[in-house]
Design a protein around this motif. Structure first.
Motif, PDB file in Angstrom:
ATOM      1  N   ALA A  25       0.832  -1.207   0.000  1.00 47.11           N
ATOM      2  CA  ALA A  25       0.000   0.000   0.000  1.00 47.11           C
ATOM      3  C   ALA A  25       0.863   1.253   0.000  1.00 47.11           C
ATOM      4  N   LEU A  26       1.940   1.236   0.785  1.00 44.91           N
ATOM      5  CA  LEU A  26       2.837   2.396   0.827  1.00 44.91           C
ATOM      6  C   LEU A  26       3.464   2.653  -0.543  1.00 44.91           C
ATOM      7  N   ILE A  27       3.926   1.595  -1.182  1.00 47.01           N
ATOM      8  CA  ILE A  27       4.504   1.733  -2.525  1.00 47.01           C
ATOM      9  C   ILE A  27       3.451   2.250  -3.500  1.00 47.01           C
ATOM     10  N   TRP A  28       2.271   1.668  -3.466  1.00 50.89           N
ATOM     11  CA  TRP A  28       1.185   2.036  -4.384  1.00 50.89           C
ATOM     12  C   TRP A  28       0.821   3.509  -4.232  1.00 50.89           C
ATOM     13  N   VAL A  29       0.690   3.977  -2.997  1.00 48.59           N
ATOM     14  CA  VAL A  29       0.319   5.376  -2.759  1.00 48.59           C
ATOM     15  C   VAL A  29       1.364   6.319  -3.336  1.00 48.59           C
ATOM     16  N   TRP A  30       2.643   6.064  -3.054  1.00 49.04           N
ATOM     17  CA  TRP A  30       3.684   6.995  -3.501  1.00 49.04           C
ATOM     18  C   TRP A  30       3.968   6.892  -5.005  1.00 49.04           C
ATOM     19  N   LEU A  31       3.537   5.823  -5.655  1.00 52.37           N
ATOM     20  CA  LEU A  31       3.685   5.742  -7.116  1.00 52.37           C
ATOM     21  C   LEU A  31       2.624   6.565  -7.841  1.00 52.37           C
ATOM     22  N   SER A  32       1.547   6.903  -7.166  1.00 49.21           N
ATOM     23  CA  SER A  32       0.430   7.598  -7.802  1.00 49.21           C
ATOM     24  C   SER A  32       0.273   9.017  -7.248  1.00 49.21           C
ATOM     25  N   PRO A  33       0.498  10.044  -8.080  1.00 47.86           N
ATOM     26  CA  PRO A  33       0.307  11.421  -7.606  1.00 47.86           C
ATOM     27  C   PRO A  33      -1.118  11.678  -7.098  1.00 47.86           C
ATOM     28  N   SER A  34      -2.097  11.072  -7.749  1.00 51.69           N
ATOM     29  CA  SER A  34      -3.481  11.306  -7.312  1.00 51.69           C
ATOM     30  C   SER A  34      -3.745  10.705  -5.929  1.00 51.69           C
ATOM     31  N   LEU A  35      -3.146   9.554  -5.647  1.00 48.83           N
ATOM     32  CA  LEU A  35      -3.319   8.962  -4.322  1.00 48.83           C
ATOM     33  C   LEU A  35      -2.603   9.777  -3.241  1.00 48.83           C
ATOM     34  N   VAL A  36      -1.438  10.296  -3.577  1.00 50.15           N
ATOM     35  CA  VAL A  36      -0.740  11.160  -2.613  1.00 50.15           C
ATOM     36  C   VAL A  36      -1.610  12.381  -2.318  1.00 50.15           C
ATOM     37  N   GLU A  37      -2.197  12.938  -3.376  1.00 52.12           N
ATOM     38  CA  GLU A  37      -3.027  14.138  -3.210  1.00 52.12           C
ATOM     39  C   GLU A  37      -4.300  13.857  -2.412  1.00 52.12           C
ATOM     40  N   THR A  38      -4.893  12.692  -2.613  1.00 47.36           N
ATOM     41  CA  THR A  38      -6.163  12.411  -1.923  1.00 47.36           C
ATOM     42  C   THR A  38      -5.975  11.758  -0.550  1.00 47.36           C
ATOM     43  N   LEU A  39      -4.870  11.033  -0.329  1.00 48.49           N
ATOM     44  CA  LEU A  39      -4.684  10.323   0.931  1.00 48.49           C
ATOM     45  C   LEU A  39      -3.670  10.980   1.872  1.00 48.49           C
ATOM     46  N   VAL A  40      -2.546  11.408   1.327  1.00 48.09           N
ATOM     47  CA  VAL A  40      -1.453  11.907   2.166  1.00 48.09           C
ATOM     48  C   VAL A  40      -1.605  13.398   2.479  1.00 48.09           C
ATOM     49  N   VAL A  41      -1.850  14.195   1.454  1.00 51.16           N
ATOM     50  CA  VAL A  41      -1.903  15.649   1.634  1.00 51.16           C
ATOM     51  C   VAL A  41      -2.947  16.066   2.675  1.00 51.16           C
ATOM     52  N   PRO A  42      -4.181  15.573   2.616  1.00 48.44           N
ATOM     53  CA  PRO A  42      -5.154  15.970   3.651  1.00 48.44           C
ATOM     54  C   PRO A  42      -4.769  15.495   5.057  1.00 48.44           C
ATOM     55  N   ARG A  43      -4.185  14.316   5.144  1.00 50.23           N
ATOM     56  CA  ARG A  43      -3.773  13.783   6.440  1.00 50.23           C
ATOM     57  C   ARG A  43      -2.703  14.658   7.087  1.00 50.23           C
ATOM     58  N   LEU A  44      -1.894  15.295   6.272  1.00 47.30           N
ATOM     59  CA  LEU A  44      -0.846  16.181   6.772  1.00 47.30           C
ATOM     60  C   LEU A  44      -1.360  17.590   7.037  1.00 47.30           C
ATOM     61  N   GLY A  45      -2.614  17.857   6.679  1.00 51.23           N
ATOM     62  CA  GLY A  45      -3.174  19.188   6.858  1.00 51.23           C
ATOM     63  C   GLY A  45      -2.687  20.178   5.813  1.00 51.23           C
ATOM     64  N   LEU A  46      -2.318  19.669   4.648  1.00 55.69           N
ATOM     65  CA  LEU A  46      -1.787  20.521   3.578  1.00 55.69           C
ATOM     66  C   LEU A  46      -2.796  20.748   2.459  1.00 55.69           C
ATOM     67  N   GLY A  47      -4.046  20.429   2.686  1.00 55.96           N
ATOM     68  CA  GLY A  47      -5.062  20.533   1.643  1.00 55.96           C
ATOM     69  C   GLY A  47      -5.207  21.925   1.059  1.00 55.96           C
ATOM     70  N   ALA A  48      -4.962  22.959   1.845  1.00 55.03           N
ATOM     71  CA  ALA A  48      -5.134  24.334   1.373  1.00 55.03           C
ATOM     72  C   ALA A  48      -3.869  24.887   0.721  1.00 55.03           C
ATOM     73  N   TYR A  49      -2.806  24.092   0.684  1.00 55.94           N
ATOM     74  CA  TYR A  49      -1.519  24.573   0.172  1.00 55.94           C
ATOM     75  C   TYR A  49      -1.147  23.864  -1.121  1.00 55.94           C
ATOM     76  N   SER A  50      -0.309  24.514  -1.882  1.00 54.55           N
ATOM     77  CA  SER A  50       0.216  23.921  -3.101  1.00 54.55           C
ATOM     78  C   SER A  50       1.308  22.919  -2.721  1.00 54.55           C
ATOM     79  N   VAL A  51       1.243  21.746  -3.317  1.00 52.42           N
ATOM     80  CA  VAL A  51       2.266  20.733  -3.072  1.00 52.42           C
ATOM     81  C   VAL A  51       2.825  20.261  -4.406  1.00 52.42           C
ATOM     82  N   SER A  52       4.062  19.817  -4.364  1.00 51.02           N
ATOM     83  CA  SER A  52       4.697  19.268  -5.550  1.00 51.02           C
ATOM     84  C   SER A  52       4.537  17.754  -5.519  1.00 51.02           C
ATOM     85  N   LEU A  53       4.112  17.199  -6.655  1.00 45.02           N
ATOM     86  CA  LEU A  53       3.922  15.749  -6.729  1.00 45.02           C
ATOM     87  C   LEU A  53       4.725  15.139  -7.884  1.00 45.02           C
TER      88      LEU A  53
END
Length: 187
Positions: free
Chosen positions: A37-65
């Motif tokens: 699951a960890l590998i799968w998430v980090w291979l997909s920019p969309s999964l990082v954006e939907t799963l990781v970014v909100p969990r980190l509280g970065l939803g309102a900020y621009s992130v590089s993927l």
């Protein structure tokens, strides 16, 4: 049911053996799925954006993927995953020993203490990892838009408390085995 004093093993383990066999499967499958699951998430920019970014509280900020950022994010995420892998290895070995009837051996409390130490390490690593991931994902932003987010939740406290409990049980088991061995010498 008699216990062999020299080996600490039970002649028949019954429900403990069945539970331990089941837990060996759960630990092995769970560990493999967590890594995949960890590998799968980090291979997909969309999964990082939907799963990781909100969990980190970065939803309102621009992130590089981009690829480099996701590779760095994966590397940072591997810090606690290595500890989890070692913890799961210890848990598997503990349950496998129980499955085989090796209950009151020197190995069980050592494994419990290692599991407890891993949990304490995870309680420290979680906020560090979260902070590093926030830095990695916003590093490409222009100055003033880079984010350093430090967060500690009740989860870290609970992990640490449970880790301390497991560590203490391991220490108690070592002392109990020492007392039992001393008593055998007297008889």
């Amino acid at each position: 049911m008699s216990i062999s004093p020299s080996t600490g093993s039970f002649p028949a383990v019954g429900s403990l053996g069945r539970l331990s066999a089941f837990m060996c499967v759960v630990v092995a499958v769970g560990g493999a799925l967590a890594e995949l699951a960890l590998i799968w998430v980090w291979l997909s920019p969309s999964l990082v954006e939907t799963l990781v970014v909100p969990r980190l509280g970065l939803g309102a900020y621009s992130v590089s993927l981009d690829g480099w950022t996701r590779a760095a994010g994966f590397a940072v995420s591997m810090l606690p995953m290595v500890v989890v892998g070692y913890l799961l290895h210890q848990a598997y070995a503990l349950f496998d020993g129980y499955r085989l009837g090796n209950v009151f051996t020197d190995a069980a409390p050592i494994r419990l203490r290692r599991i407890g130490m891993c949990m304490l390490a995870l309680a420290v690593l979680r906020p560090v990892t979260t902070t590093l991931l926030g830095i990695v994902l916003t590093m490409s932003n222009p100055p003033g838009q880079r984010i350093v987010s430090i967060g500690i939740s009740i989860d870290e406290y609970m992990i640490a408390a449970f880790g301390g409990l497991i560590l203490a049980i391991g220490h108690v088991m070592v002392e109990a085995k020492r007392l039992a061995d001393d008593n055998l010498q007297i008889i």
